[in-house]
Design an enzyme around this catalytic site. Structure first.
Site, PDB file in Angstrom:
ATOM      1  N   LYS A   4     -10.149  -0.700  10.468  1.00 42.49           N
ATOM      2  CA  LYS A   4     -10.384  -1.876   9.616  1.00 42.49           C
ATOM      3  C   LYS A   4     -10.751  -3.107  10.437  1.00 42.49           C
ATOM      4  O   LYS A   4     -10.937  -4.186   9.897  1.00 42.49           O
ATOM      5  CB  LYS A   4      -9.123  -2.177   8.788  1.00 42.49           C
ATOM      6  CG  LYS A   4      -8.761  -1.075   7.797  1.00 42.49           C
ATOM      7  CD  LYS A   4      -7.576  -1.483   6.969  1.00 42.49           C
ATOM      8  CE  LYS A   4      -6.912  -0.329   6.254  1.00 42.49           C
ATOM      9  NZ  LYS A   4      -7.698   0.225   5.157  1.00 42.49           N
ATOM     10  N   ASP A  39       3.643  -4.539   7.602  1.00 39.25           N
ATOM     11  CA  ASP A  39       2.385  -3.805   7.512  1.00 39.25           C
ATOM     12  C   ASP A  39       1.263  -4.834   7.650  1.00 39.25           C
ATOM     13  O   ASP A  39       0.993  -5.598   6.718  1.00 39.25           O
ATOM     14  CB  ASP A  39       2.313  -3.080   6.168  1.00 39.25           C
ATOM     15  CG  ASP A  39       0.971  -2.398   5.961  1.00 39.25           C
ATOM     16  OD1 ASP A  39       0.068  -2.565   6.810  1.00 39.25           O
ATOM     17  OD2 ASP A  39       0.821  -1.713   4.934  1.00 39.25           O
ATOM     18  N   HIS A  96       0.871  -1.172   0.000  1.00 39.05           N
ATOM     19  CA  HIS A  96       0.000   0.000   0.000  1.00 39.05           C
ATOM     20  C   HIS A  96       0.914   1.229   0.000  1.00 39.05           C
ATOM     21  O   HIS A  96       2.022   1.175   0.542  1.00 39.05           O
ATOM     22  CB  HIS A  96      -0.838  -0.046   1.283  1.00 39.05           C
ATOM     23  CG  HIS A  96      -1.873   1.024   1.403  1.00 39.05           C
ATOM     24  ND1 HIS A  96      -1.583   2.301   1.816  1.00 39.05           N
ATOM     25  CD2 HIS A  96      -3.214   1.002   1.192  1.00 39.05           C
ATOM     26  CE1 HIS A  96      -2.689   3.019   1.852  1.00 39.05           C
ATOM     27  NE2 HIS A  96      -3.700   2.252   1.474  1.00 39.05           N
ATOM     28  N   GLN A 104      -4.048  -5.281   6.892  1.00 48.65           N
ATOM     29  CA  GLN A 104      -5.083  -6.196   6.381  1.00 48.65           C
ATOM     30  C   GLN A 104      -4.975  -7.574   7.028  1.00 48.65           C
ATOM     31  O   GLN A 104      -5.693  -8.489   6.630  1.00 48.65           O
ATOM     32  CB  GLN A 104      -4.972  -6.348   4.860  1.00 48.65           C
ATOM     33  CG  GLN A 104      -5.201  -5.063   4.080  1.00 48.65           C
ATOM     34  CD  GLN A 104      -6.635  -4.551   4.157  1.00 48.65           C
ATOM     35  OE1 GLN A 104      -7.552  -5.248   4.600  1.00 48.65           O
ATOM     36  NE2 GLN A 104      -6.840  -3.316   3.742  1.00 48.65           N
ATOM     37  N   CYS A 113      -4.741   2.653  -3.578  1.00 47.19           N
ATOM     38  CA  CYS A 113      -3.444   3.118  -3.023  1.00 47.19           C
ATOM     39  C   CYS A 113      -2.367   2.080  -3.293  1.00 47.19           C
ATOM     40  O   CYS A 113      -1.491   1.827  -2.451  1.00 47.19           O
ATOM     41  CB  CYS A 113      -3.538   3.435  -1.531  1.00 47.19           C
ATOM     42  SG  CYS A 113      -4.759   4.661  -1.127  1.00 47.19           S
TER      43      CYS A 113
HETATM   44  N1  7TS Z   1      -1.564  -0.857   4.657  1.00 46.85           N
HETATM   45  C1  7TS Z   1      -2.475  -1.612   4.044  1.00 46.85           C
HETATM   46  C2  7TS Z   1      -2.124  -3.012   3.645  1.00 46.85           C
HETATM   47  C3  7TS Z   1      -3.746  -1.088   3.809  1.00 46.85           C
HETATM   48  O1  7TS Z   1      -4.655  -1.842   3.211  1.00 46.85           O
HETATM   49  C4  7TS Z   1      -4.037   0.233   4.202  1.00 46.85           C
HETATM   50  C5  7TS Z   1      -5.359   0.883   3.904  1.00 46.85           C
HETATM   51  C6  7TS Z   1      -3.050   0.958   4.856  1.00 46.85           C
HETATM   52  C7  7TS Z   1      -1.822   0.380   5.063  1.00 46.85           C
HETATM   53  C8  7TS Z   1      -3.279   2.338   5.355  1.00 46.85           C
HETATM   54  O2  7TS Z   1      -4.243   2.339   6.338  1.00 46.85           O
HETATM   55  P1  7TS Z   1      -4.733   3.705   6.980  1.00 46.85           P
HETATM   56  O3  7TS Z   1      -5.717   3.284   7.998  1.00 46.85           O
HETATM   57  O4  7TS Z   1      -3.527   4.336   7.552  1.00 46.85           O
HETATM   58  O5  7TS Z   1      -5.321   4.501   5.864  1.00 46.85           O
HETATM   59  N2  7TS Z   1      -6.038   0.338   2.818  1.00 46.85           N
HETATM   60  C9  7TS Z   1      -7.121   0.851   2.214  1.00 46.85           C
HETATM   61  C10 7TS Z   1      -7.749   0.214   1.153  1.00 46.85           C
HETATM   62  O6  7TS Z   1      -7.382  -0.853   0.673  1.00 46.85           O
HETATM   63  N3  7TS Z   1      -8.815   0.941   0.755  1.00 46.85           N
HETATM   64  O7  7TS Z   1      -8.876   2.014   1.519  1.00 46.85           O
HETATM   65  C11 7TS Z   1      -7.841   1.978   2.432  1.00 46.85           C
END
Ligand code: 7TS
Length: 417
Positions: free
Chosen positions: A234, A208, A131, A211, A374
């Protein structure tokens, strides 16, 4: 493609759904079919109520008041930290830092560890599955300090090229920044094996797990990582909650990320001494109500059981994948088997832009994400500007998978393809 449909889920999905008020909403007169869980999850009553309780019963700033009333909020906040530590099997609660999200977590490590540990000529190894939030901070830091970034490719099934990864590690590596689970394809990387290999090559390993923590059991000690980041929103918790886990020895040797209140033990005109872990990294009034919501989400997830949640999601994938693939013109990206994947299904319909697909799905009440997720380096690798992505969670059903498949047929009909 051989995909076996798994036995009926052992989750009581009807009971779970009753805990999520938003799931009984309708969209355009149709039942809401929420399949955008990789972007953010819905929240159960238990989380909403835990947060309301703070405001209704004991709200006061944490770690500051000496009056009994303020200590109640501090206690619930620190209990939430203990719950998160338990969820990921952190050896110590002191190793769990509350941040707003995974993005902030990676930036914390890039700033507080990266600036002092990466220098000109050092190599950062990462993957095309990342991401942007686990890619851009490293790319920018590398540009700043003169380090190099090597990006490991995937094979045509969306799995990491282990041969290429090994070759990159052998060339020398200071940091491996790797996603546990791809938000674009649903691929799960064998992080335990990879972390061992990276350590043998001399790397510090950041995982990371944005997910992963919401969908599968994650044990930081078993994985053998050095840093792990995730987002609360999430995993049934509110936006504004998330965590960084790091090994004590690393965290103790790092400079703070942000300076200000609460992260100090003593300030004089000429110098400042830092607070102990984890508060050294929690400057200013933290999003304590969100963190308390995260604690309640952890309780909820643990009561249902992450292994069972994972099984349930794979059951939905095994149901929907062959049905999507049977539709002429549909291309599914990423792993086509159930091994080492989660409930993320990315696809395109020939002749229809994903944004148009998502717009037509919306008329059917089906919420999916269309775009690059992203994941622009990954989209470039796949040779597409965007995909349509359905992502499942514990409250999704096979009927909702049918609605997704029905929406694909509806889109094809509208576009005459
Ligand atoms: N890493 C992964 C694997 C992610 O899927 C996401 C967000 C992030 C980092 C960043 O997370 P945040 O909470 O800091 O924004 N992924 C997604 C997505 O797949 N669609 O919207 C956000």
């Amino acid at each position: 493609m051989a995909v076996t449909t798994r036995a009926e889920s052992r989750l009581d999905v009807a009971r779970i759904r009753a805990d999520f008020p938003v799931l009984s909403q309708t969209v355009r007169g149709k039942p809401l079919v929420y399949l955008d869980n990789a972007a953010t999850s819905q929240k159960p009553r238990q989380v909403i109520e835990a947060m309301s309780r703070v405001f209704e019963e004991h709200n006061a700033n944490i770690h500051r008041g000496v009056y009994e009333f303020s200590e109640r909020t501090t206690a619930v906040f620190e209990e939430a930290r203990a719950k998160v530590a338990g969820l990921i099997n952190a050896p110590s609660e002191r190793e769990v830092i509350f941040v707003r999200n995974a993005t902030e977590g990676v930036n914390l490590v890039a700033y507080a560890w990266g600036r002092d540990n990466l220098k000109r000529g050092d190599r950062i190894v990462t993957t095309v599955l990342e991401h942007h939030s686990d890619f851009v901070p490293w790319q920018q830091l590398a540009m700043e300090v003169g380090a190099e970034v090597a990006v490991v490719d995937i094979d045509d099934d969306g799995r990491l090229r282990r041969d290429q990864l090994s070759a990159e590690l052998r060339k020398g590596v200071k940091l491996l920044a790797i996603t546990h689970t791809s938000n674009g394809l649903g691929t799960v990387n064998p992080v335990k094996e990879i972390a061992a290999e990276a350590h043998a090559a001399g790397a510090t390993v950041l995982v990371d797990a944005a997910q992963a923590v919401p969908h599968t059991p994650v044990d930081v000690q078993d994985l053998g990582a050095d840093f792990l980041v995730f987002s609360g929103h999430k995993m049934l918790a509110p936006p504004g909650s998330g965590g960084v886990w790091g090994r004590t020895a690393l965290l103790e040797n790092m400079r703070p990320f942000l300076y200000g209140g609460d992260m100090i033990s003593r300030v004089t005109i000429s110098l400042t001494e830092w607070n102990e872990l984890p508060w050294k990294f929690e400057a200013g009034t933290s999003s304590y109500v969100d963190a308390i919501g995260l604690g309640a989400a952890v309780d909820y997830l643990q009561e249902v059981g992450l292994a069972r949640i994972h099984e349930h999601e794979l059951g939905l994938v095994s149901y929907v994948l062959p049905r999507l693939q049977d539709i002429p013109g549909v291309t599914v990206y990423g792993p086509k088997t159930l091994e080492d994947r989660v409930g993320v299904v990315s696809f395109n319909i020939e002749g229809i832009h994903p944004h148009d697909v998502a717009t037509i799905f919306d008329r059917e009440g089906v919420c999916v994400r269309a775009g690059h997720h992203c994941n622009q380096p990954l989209m470039t690798r796949l040779g597409v500007p965007a995909t349509t992505r359905a992502s499942f969670y514990l409250y999704n059903t096979t009927e909702e998978c049918d609605a997704l498949v029905g929406a694909v047929h509806a889109a094809k009909k509208v576009f005459g393809v």
